[in-house]
Motif scaffolding. Structure first.
Motif, PDB file in Angstrom:
ATOM      1  N   LEU A 118     -37.484  48.778 -39.422  1.00 58.80           N
ATOM      2  CA  LEU A 118     -36.473  49.090 -40.439  1.00 58.80           C
ATOM      3  C   LEU A 118     -35.784  50.407 -40.113  1.00 58.80           C
ATOM      4  N   ALA A 119     -36.592  51.420 -39.809  1.00 61.02           N
ATOM      5  CA  ALA A 119     -36.024  52.739 -39.488  1.00 61.02           C
ATOM      6  C   ALA A 119     -35.120  52.642 -38.272  1.00 61.02           C
ATOM      7  N   THR A 120     -35.552  51.878 -37.272  1.00 64.37           N
ATOM      8  CA  THR A 120     -34.752  51.719 -36.052  1.00 64.37           C
ATOM      9  C   THR A 120     -33.412  51.066 -36.356  1.00 64.37           C
ATOM     10  N   GLU A 121     -33.444  50.060 -37.205  1.00 67.99           N
ATOM     11  CA  GLU A 121     -32.184  49.391 -37.549  1.00 67.99           C
ATOM     12  C   GLU A 121     -31.260  50.334 -38.330  1.00 67.99           C
ATOM     13  N   LEU A 122     -31.828  51.057 -39.263  1.00 69.97           N
ATOM     14  CA  LEU A 122     -31.012  51.959 -40.082  1.00 69.97           C
ATOM     15  C   LEU A 122     -30.448  53.118 -39.271  1.00 69.97           C
ATOM     16  N   ASP A 123     -31.124  53.464 -38.189  1.00 68.45           N
ATOM     17  CA  ASP A 123     -30.670  54.587 -37.369  1.00 68.45           C
ATOM     18  C   ASP A 123     -29.351  54.317 -36.664  1.00 68.45           C
ATOM     19  N   LYS A 124     -28.914  53.065 -36.668  1.00 68.35           N
ATOM     20  CA  LYS A 124     -27.623  52.744 -36.069  1.00 68.35           C
ATOM     21  C   LYS A 124     -26.486  53.101 -37.018  1.00 68.35           C
ATOM     22  N   ARG A 125     -26.848  53.455 -38.245  1.00 67.26           N
ATOM     23  CA  ARG A 125     -25.833  53.706 -39.255  1.00 67.26           C
ATOM     24  C   ARG A 125     -25.634  55.196 -39.501  1.00 67.26           C
ATOM     25  N   GLU A 126     -24.593  55.507 -40.238  1.00 68.12           N
ATOM     26  CA  GLU A 126     -24.276  56.919 -40.445  1.00 68.12           C
ATOM     27  C   GLU A 126     -24.560  57.371 -41.873  1.00 68.12           C
ATOM     28  N   ASP A 127     -24.747  56.424 -42.768  1.00 68.96           N
ATOM     29  CA  ASP A 127     -24.982  56.804 -44.159  1.00 68.96           C
ATOM     30  C   ASP A 127     -26.359  57.464 -44.326  1.00 68.96           C
TER      31      ASP A 127
END
Lengths: 199, 199
Positions: A118-127
């Motif tokens: 989950l953290a890895t996926e979210l790290d692609k985002r800027e929010d």
DNA sequence: GTCTATACGGCGATAGAC
DNA sequence: GTCTATCGCCGTATAGAC
């Protein structure tokens, strides 16, 4: 009207029946299995047994549901470390933590570490969601660091804690990519042996 | 008409100008930065400087573009290990590999391991793409395993190789989640020291 | 082989009845 | 507080002119 049970979660919105929390934990579960982007609100509603339209009463946007899922993971982490803290020796606590990860090896083989992916996926985002995820990871590292300090490794406790958590995340990635639960077993034992050399 | 340059990629479709390969490597790059699901074909077309509609002449579906990106990673891996093989000592090859990872620490802090994050994302799916990614990971593990064998660790070379790659994937995850390139530096040095103890 | 215009479907989000 | 119907956007993919 005046409501009860704010519940022991990270956020504290009321609403009887724990529907909100059912949605949050369902979100965490489905996000783990399908990834955030491939998961629809309908998927989560179904998993939580809540009608789709009703979801929006509790969470105005999908992102808020992601935030709730992160909170759900934090709750789980606190519960787990709370249990481990009852063990007398810090080295045993760390090894029990590893044991728990090994017990989850089949799940890890199919979907990876529930929180790491989950953290890895979210790290692609800027929010801000990625930063919220980082906080949970940091909470785990801090707890591990505390164990190493109690083991008399005050000097390099932080680096050891990073190494420990990184070792887990790494074996989770390979267990998942190779679809082989044995990777977790073998590498988990390796990590436990390493802890013993430091005790 | 009769065309030239099949190019040294994993797949070997012709088409002059290397437009196809430009699309494949652009895809790999943008997938790394944004993730597969959040990347649109328009993003890739722009990055490769190819008109959107034209993309479909080379790749009939987005999934085919994902496959091409995986191939692009495999090409990069082969090129890298090919270079490393020129070094005489296997332990030095492994340490040089780590050095390369440390050099990329700023990128890892922002977007994670280019291939690890892709494989992790694809592992949430059921189609064959996840298995293709696993092959690339396995290729890296096999190469590392060969180095350990040459170092006289024939017995446990495979487990050591898994541990080595897992260590890298783990430090990449933490470097990314914590947004801290220093994690890669410190843990990379740790890993290099470990290699030295085995040499 | 290249590029534009557009069809089609799906999903996040809202309106509003109950 | 619950639930249904539906809107509007966006992204994949296609048709077809050049």
């Amino acid at each position: 009207m005046t409501d009860s049970k704010p519940a022991a979660g990270a956020s504290a919105r009321p609403s009887r029946g724990g529907k909100r929390e059912r949605l949050a934990s369902a979100a965490a579960r489905v996000f783990h299995q399908q990834g955030v982007e491939r998961t629809t609100l309908s998927d989560i509603a179904t998993a939580a047994d809540v009608p789709l339209g009703n979801v929006y009463y509790y969470f105005k946007t999908k992102d808020q549901l992601v935030g709730a899922a992160i909170g759900s993971h934090l709750d789980g982490l606190r519960a787990a470390t709370g249990e481990l803290d009852r063990l007398p020796a810090p080295a045993d606590r760390l090894k029990a933590l590893i044991g728990g990860w090994i017990d989850q090896r089949e799940t890890a083989a199919r979907f990876g570490c529930p929180f790491g992916t989950l953290a890895t996926e979210l790290d692609k985002r800027e929010d801000g969601l990625d930063r919220a995820a980082a906080e949970v990871m940091r909470a785990l590292i801090t707890w591990v660091e505390g164990q190493f300090e109690q083991m008399g490794r005050g000097a390099d406790a932080h680096d050891l804690a990073i190494a420990f958590v990184a070792a887990y995340q790494g074996m989770a990635v390979l267990t998942n990519v190779l679809r082989d639960p044995e990777v977790m077993s073998v590498q988990g034992r390796r990590l436990a042996d390493w802890v013993d050399t430091l005790a």
